[in-house]
Design a protein around this motif. Structure first.
Motif, PDB file in Angstrom:
ATOM      1  N   ILE A 215       0.816  -1.216   0.105  1.00 44.20           N
ATOM      2  CA  ILE A 215      -0.234  -0.052  -0.179  1.00 44.20           C
ATOM      3  C   ILE A 215       0.752   1.347  -0.068  1.00 44.20           C
ATOM      4  O   ILE A 215       2.129   1.257   0.424  1.00 44.20           O
ATOM      5  CB  ILE A 215      -1.117  -0.016   1.215  1.00 44.20           C
ATOM      6  N   PRO A 216       0.395   2.375  -0.648  1.00 42.79           N
ATOM      7  CA  PRO A 216       1.007   3.751  -0.365  1.00 42.79           C
ATOM      8  C   PRO A 216       1.542   3.816   0.988  1.00 42.79           C
ATOM      9  O   PRO A 216       0.777   3.828   1.964  1.00 42.79           O
ATOM     10  CB  PRO A 216       0.159   4.734  -0.912  1.00 42.79           C
ATOM     11  N   PHE A 217       2.850   4.579   0.982  1.00 44.33           N
ATOM     12  CA  PHE A 217       3.308   5.028   2.249  1.00 44.33           C
ATOM     13  C   PHE A 217       2.421   5.870   2.921  1.00 44.33           C
ATOM     14  O   PHE A 217       2.157   6.827   2.341  1.00 44.33           O
ATOM     15  CB  PHE A 217       4.726   5.505   1.873  1.00 44.33           C
ATOM     16  N   ASP A 218       2.262   5.720   4.053  1.00 45.89           N
ATOM     17  CA  ASP A 218       1.215   6.262   5.072  1.00 45.89           C
ATOM     18  C   ASP A 218       1.829   6.448   6.377  1.00 45.89           C
ATOM     19  O   ASP A 218       1.481   5.463   7.126  1.00 45.89           O
ATOM     20  CB  ASP A 218       0.021   5.476   4.906  1.00 45.89           C
ATOM     21  N   PRO A 219       2.406   7.466   6.893  1.00 42.82           N
ATOM     22  CA  PRO A 219       3.036   7.696   7.981  1.00 42.82           C
ATOM     23  C   PRO A 219       2.338   7.106   9.101  1.00 42.82           C
ATOM     24  O   PRO A 219       2.672   6.436   9.962  1.00 42.82           O
ATOM     25  CB  PRO A 219       3.497   9.034   8.273  1.00 42.82           C
ATOM     26  N   PRO A 220       0.960   7.891   9.385  1.00 37.56           N
ATOM     27  CA  PRO A 220       0.152   7.465  10.598  1.00 37.56           C
ATOM     28  C   PRO A 220      -0.189   5.863  10.515  1.00 37.56           C
ATOM     29  O   PRO A 220       0.082   5.359  11.637  1.00 37.56           O
ATOM     30  CB  PRO A 220      -1.252   8.261  10.573  1.00 37.56           C
ATOM     31  N   GLU A 250       6.719  16.034   8.044  1.00 34.99           N
ATOM     32  CA  GLU A 250       6.435  17.396   7.632  1.00 34.99           C
ATOM     33  C   GLU A 250       5.088  17.504   7.830  1.00 34.99           C
ATOM     34  O   GLU A 250       4.259  18.307   8.205  1.00 34.99           O
ATOM     35  CB  GLU A 250       6.845  17.748   6.208  1.00 34.99           C
ATOM     36  N   ASN A 251       4.175  16.558   7.169  1.00 40.69           N
ATOM     37  CA  ASN A 251       2.796  16.627   7.181  1.00 40.69           C
ATOM     38  C   ASN A 251       1.992  15.440   8.260  1.00 40.69           C
ATOM     39  O   ASN A 251       0.902  15.284   8.144  1.00 40.69           O
ATOM     40  CB  ASN A 251       2.381  16.100   5.865  1.00 40.69           C
ATOM     41  N   THR A 252       2.721  15.294   9.163  1.00 34.92           N
ATOM     42  CA  THR A 252       2.002  14.312  10.243  1.00 34.92           C
ATOM     43  C   THR A 252       2.431  15.116  11.703  1.00 34.92           C
ATOM     44  O   THR A 252       3.413  15.403  12.046  1.00 34.92           O
ATOM     45  CB  THR A 252       2.784  12.764  10.411  1.00 34.92           C
ATOM     46  N   ASP A 253       1.216  15.315  12.379  1.00 32.74           N
ATOM     47  CA  ASP A 253       1.305  15.835  13.854  1.00 32.74           C
ATOM     48  C   ASP A 253       1.703  14.628  14.720  1.00 32.74           C
ATOM     49  O   ASP A 253       0.877  14.132  15.232  1.00 32.74           O
ATOM     50  CB  ASP A 253       0.016  16.566  14.215  1.00 32.74           C
ATOM     51  N   LEU A 254       3.106  14.251  14.857  1.00 36.61           N
ATOM     52  CA  LEU A 254       3.424  13.383  15.460  1.00 36.61           C
ATOM     53  C   LEU A 254       3.188  13.346  16.903  1.00 36.61           C
ATOM     54  O   LEU A 254       2.563  12.354  17.368  1.00 36.61           O
ATOM     55  CB  LEU A 254       4.826  13.395  15.408  1.00 36.61           C
ATOM     56  N   ILE A 255       3.137  14.527  17.652  1.00 34.82           N
ATOM     57  CA  ILE A 255       2.897  14.414  19.012  1.00 34.82           C
ATOM     58  C   ILE A 255       1.283  14.120  19.397  1.00 34.82           C
ATOM     59  O   ILE A 255       1.018  13.403  20.185  1.00 34.82           O
ATOM     60  CB  ILE A 255       3.269  15.965  19.663  1.00 34.82           C
ATOM     61  N   ALA A 256       0.711  14.855  18.346  1.00 32.79           N
ATOM     62  CA  ALA A 256      -0.764  14.263  18.647  1.00 32.79           C
ATOM     63  C   ALA A 256      -1.004  12.888  18.266  1.00 32.79           C
ATOM     64  O   ALA A 256      -1.695  12.043  19.179  1.00 32.79           O
ATOM     65  CB  ALA A 256      -2.106  14.859  17.406  1.00 32.79           C
ATOM     66  N   CYS A 257      -0.369  12.215  17.247  1.00 33.49           N
ATOM     67  CA  CYS A 257      -0.211  10.711  17.214  1.00 33.49           C
ATOM     68  C   CYS A 257       0.252   9.870  18.198  1.00 33.49           C
ATOM     69  O   CYS A 257      -0.850   8.977  18.886  1.00 33.49           O
ATOM     70  CB  CYS A 257       0.432  10.321  15.756  1.00 33.49           C
ATOM     71  N   PHE A 258       0.974  10.254  19.028  1.00 42.68           N
ATOM     72  CA  PHE A 258       1.554   9.735  20.202  1.00 42.68           C
ATOM     73  C   PHE A 258       0.474   9.938  21.281  1.00 42.68           C
ATOM     74  O   PHE A 258       0.231   8.718  21.915  1.00 42.68           O
ATOM     75  CB  PHE A 258       2.898  10.306  20.585  1.00 42.68           C
ATOM     76  N   ARG A 259      -0.057  11.030  21.256  1.00 44.75           N
ATOM     77  CA  ARG A 259      -1.201  11.304  22.552  1.00 44.75           C
ATOM     78  C   ARG A 259      -2.041  10.339  22.203  1.00 44.75           C
ATOM     79  O   ARG A 259      -2.611   9.592  23.248  1.00 44.75           O
ATOM     80  CB  ARG A 259      -1.268  12.714  22.670  1.00 44.75           C
ATOM     81  N   ASN A 260      -2.595  10.445  21.076  1.00 45.96           N
ATOM     82  CA  ASN A 260      -3.847   9.698  20.681  1.00 45.96           C
ATOM     83  C   ASN A 260      -3.816   8.241  20.635  1.00 45.96           C
ATOM     84  O   ASN A 260      -4.542   7.281  21.060  1.00 45.96           O
ATOM     85  CB  ASN A 260      -4.405   9.830  19.355  1.00 45.96           C
ATOM     86  N   TRP A 261      -2.746   7.664  20.269  1.00 47.31           N
ATOM     87  CA  TRP A 261      -2.578   6.259  20.143  1.00 47.31           C
ATOM     88  C   TRP A 261      -1.504   5.431  20.846  1.00 47.31           C
ATOM     89  O   TRP A 261      -1.442   4.296  20.832  1.00 47.31           O
ATOM     90  CB  TRP A 261      -2.211   5.915  18.552  1.00 47.31           C
ATOM     91  N   LYS A 262      -0.730   6.133  21.799  1.00 47.05           N
ATOM     92  CA  LYS A 262       0.502   5.467  22.450  1.00 47.05           C
ATOM     93  C   LYS A 262       0.055   4.293  23.446  1.00 47.05           C
ATOM     94  O   LYS A 262       0.718   3.273  23.523  1.00 47.05           O
ATOM     95  CB  LYS A 262       1.456   6.513  23.305  1.00 47.05           C
ATOM     96  N   ASP A 263      -1.356   4.059  23.929  1.00 44.75           N
ATOM     97  CA  ASP A 263      -1.578   3.252  24.481  1.00 44.75           C
ATOM     98  C   ASP A 263      -2.729   1.871  23.925  1.00 44.75           C
ATOM     99  O   ASP A 263      -3.128   1.256  24.352  1.00 44.75           O
ATOM    100  CB  ASP A 263      -2.384   3.502  25.945  1.00 44.75           C
ATOM    101  N   GLU A 264      -2.606   2.314  22.515  1.00 41.17           N
ATOM    102  CA  GLU A 264      -3.583   1.424  21.737  1.00 41.17           C
ATOM    103  C   GLU A 264      -2.845   0.401  21.305  1.00 41.17           C
ATOM    104  O   GLU A 264      -1.652   0.295  21.148  1.00 41.17           O
ATOM    105  CB  GLU A 264      -3.939   2.399  20.410  1.00 41.17           C
ATOM    106  N   GLU A 265      -3.651  -0.929  20.977  1.00 34.60           N
ATOM    107  CA  GLU A 265      -2.869  -2.152  20.397  1.00 34.60           C
ATOM    108  C   GLU A 265      -2.508  -1.768  19.006  1.00 34.60           C
ATOM    109  O   GLU A 265      -3.474  -1.004  18.141  1.00 34.60           O
ATOM    110  CB  GLU A 265      -3.988  -3.097  20.437  1.00 34.60           C
TER     111      GLU A 265
END
Ligand code: HBI
Ligand code: FE
Length: 276
Positions: A215-220, A250-265
């Motif tokens: 699949i196409p590269f998709d950082p999130p 550049e186009n990914t809000d990494l901190i938001a990703c970490f906050r939202n998903w860090k405890d997810e499976e």
């Protein structure tokens, strides 16, 4: 010596009691046995045939420039070329490093290269990175300035991610790009990930087997997709060019990703999820 959590659960294989403060050790070419050089030669001959067919163009160009010989290359020789091409250098390490140490080296344009080589029983598969995986798999693309800049950016972001609980997620992004990434160029779909370029079996599987998803590269999506270190990938991520790797930052809000998903499976890579 601080106890470190080892991803591969292999414990400390290399010679960890002679390290510098940055966990580096000198490469001592005279320490290599004839059997070590013979192992390098066997791996190099087999893998060179495979990468000619499946390796990315920029990787092959750099591999030719580095011109590895029939013996385990001297790091000082590699550095003489690498420094000129991209300002990177390789440093010797006893083996797998704690994340924070590894990321600091990348952030300062140094790639840690394990100084030992695998044993004959590990010819087809080795869990930890040895000198062949690192030199043959990782180092050539570090001579490509765009990829080299991405690797430094990765190191910087990975260091910043640690306090936000993002290390495991960035480790997945590294896995699906730097280790197992595919690139679609004018010459079709090719491998640029070091884990593929140094693997006798997975490189053909990744490019020709109908089973894995590509699949196409998709950082999130990469941040959230799990992986097993001892299995072929069920999903491969495809870029069109190395500049695209900067999208991760550049186009990914990494901190938001970490906050939202860090405890997810993590996502199961075998399942096609819709959305992130
Ligand atoms: N250490 N020597 C070494 N080589 C690696 O590739 C490596 C490491 N430590 C940590 C690490 N990789 C991972 O955190 C990355 O794969 C993200
Ligand atoms: Fe690697």
């Amino acid at each position: 010596m601080e106890a470190v959590e080892w991803k591969f659960g292999q414990g400390l294989r290399g010679d960890y009691d002679k390290m510098g403060a940055d966990w580096t050790v000198p490469q001592i070419p005279d320490d290599y046995s004839d059997a070590d050089h013979a192992m390098w030669r066997r791996l190099y001959v087999r893998q060179t045939e495979l990468v000619k067919r499946y390796g990315a163009r920029d990787y092959l160009d750099s591999l030719a420039t580095l011109d590895f010989g029939p013996d385990i290359p001297r790091f000082e020789d590699i550095n003489a070329v690498l420094r000129k091409r991209s300002g990177w250098e390789i440093v010797g390490v006893p083996g797998f490093l704690p994340d924070s140490v590894f990321f600091r080296h990348l952030a300062e344009r140094r790639f840690p290269v394990t100084v030992w080589i695998r044993k004959p029983a590990e010819f087809d598969y080795i869990v930890e990175p040895d000198v062949f995986h690192d030199l043959f798999g990782h180092v050539p693309l570090l001579a490509n300035p765009v990829f080299a800049d991405f690797m430094q950016l990765y190191g910087r972001h990975a260091r910043e991610a640690e306090p936000h609980g993002g290390t495991a997620m960035l480790g997945r992004l590294y896995w699906y790009s730097v280790e197992f990434g595919l690139i679609r160029g004018a010459d079709g779909l090719k491998a640029y990930g070091a884990g593929l370029l140094s693997s006798p079996g997975e490189i053909a599987y990744a490019l020709e087997d109908p089973r894995p998803r590509r699949i196409p590269f998709d950082p999130p999506r990469c941040l959230r997709t799990g992986f097993k270190i001892d299995e072929y990938q069920k999903t491969y991520f495809v870029i069109d060019n190395y500049e695209q790797l900067f999208d991760s930052f550049e186009n990914t809000d990494l901190i938001a990703c970490f906050r939202n998903w860090k405890d997810e499976e993590p996502f199961d890579p075998a399942i096609e999820y819709v959305g992130h």
